[in-house]
Enzyme design. Sequence first.
Site, PDB file in Angstrom:
ATOM      1  N   LYS A  53       0.819  -1.223   0.000  1.00  0.00           N
ATOM      2  CA  LYS A  53       0.000   0.000   0.000  1.00  0.00           C
ATOM      3  C   LYS A  53       0.852   1.272   0.000  1.00  0.00           C
ATOM      4  O   LYS A  53       0.682   2.162   0.850  1.00  0.00           O
ATOM      5  CB  LYS A  53      -0.955   0.017   1.200  1.00  0.00           C
ATOM      6  N   GLY A  77      -8.058 -14.273   5.030  1.00  0.00           N
ATOM      7  CA  GLY A  77      -7.002 -14.642   5.964  1.00  0.00           C
ATOM      8  C   GLY A  77      -7.495 -15.480   7.108  1.00  0.00           C
ATOM      9  O   GLY A  77      -7.442 -16.698   7.089  1.00  0.00           O
ATOM     10  N   ARG A  78      -8.026 -14.802   8.131  1.00  0.00           N
ATOM     11  CA  ARG A  78      -8.370 -15.472   9.379  1.00  0.00           C
ATOM     12  C   ARG A  78      -9.433 -16.555   9.245  1.00  0.00           C
ATOM     13  O   ARG A  78      -9.430 -17.523  10.002  1.00  0.00           O
ATOM     14  CB  ARG A  78      -8.790 -14.425  10.422  1.00  0.00           C
TER      15      ARG A  78
END
Length: 242
Positions: free
Chosen positions: A66, A219-220
């Site tokens: 980013k 992700g999680r």
Amino acid sequence: MNKRFNSEDKIILAIDGLDLSQAKLLLEKCPHVKWVKVGLELFVREGPRVIEILKGLNKKIFLDLKFHDIPNTMSAACFQVSKLGVDIISIHASAGLKALKDSKKASLEGATSVSVKPPFVVGITVLTSFSLKDFQTDLDRNNSIEENVLRLAKLSFDAGLDGCVCSPWEVKMLRSNYKNNFELITPGIRLNIDSKDDQNRIMTPHEAIDNGASKLVIGRSISKAIDPNMALIEIFKSIDSD
């Protein structure tokens, strides 16, 4: 067979918050993972060697750093990371048109200088951690998140970027404006819509793909699952379902 291959190409496994050994173990448990996202934390901890290791495992890499700075600094950074042979890099669209154009050009030059394939460059619009209230209060904005996402996506498109990153809430709106060759990458994906963690504008995998997302960053929901591979398979099934 082709359907499953297409599903694999739509999921980017985020390994943020894991160290390198944990990430490698997770990838061993999930052999169908094709794409991996390397975020700022892991890249700062491990350095470029994490890219070399993941490429050695035949993974496609979304390097999600980013970048957001003045045009000269952003383009110089894009030149360097493009030499690593990653497949996608992210930069903040709010850096402005010149920074976006220069960064896209530099990414091509960096990759060409070491004879690797140039990465896609995608513009970050509005982070999925923002609720409307926080967005308007913290950033002193009077307009909506959707209006800002539209503006930043257009800036990314006009600069010649390959796509943008947005929440799944804005995907349908953007897909009506841009064809499928403009990548819409969406974090904020949850198997259980009640599990928000630090994300606000979230959606299930099936809903996001149905609305026109190109790729989902997850992700999680996978890494924290009791059986990560089974969680991944369930995601494939949900994407494939009509």
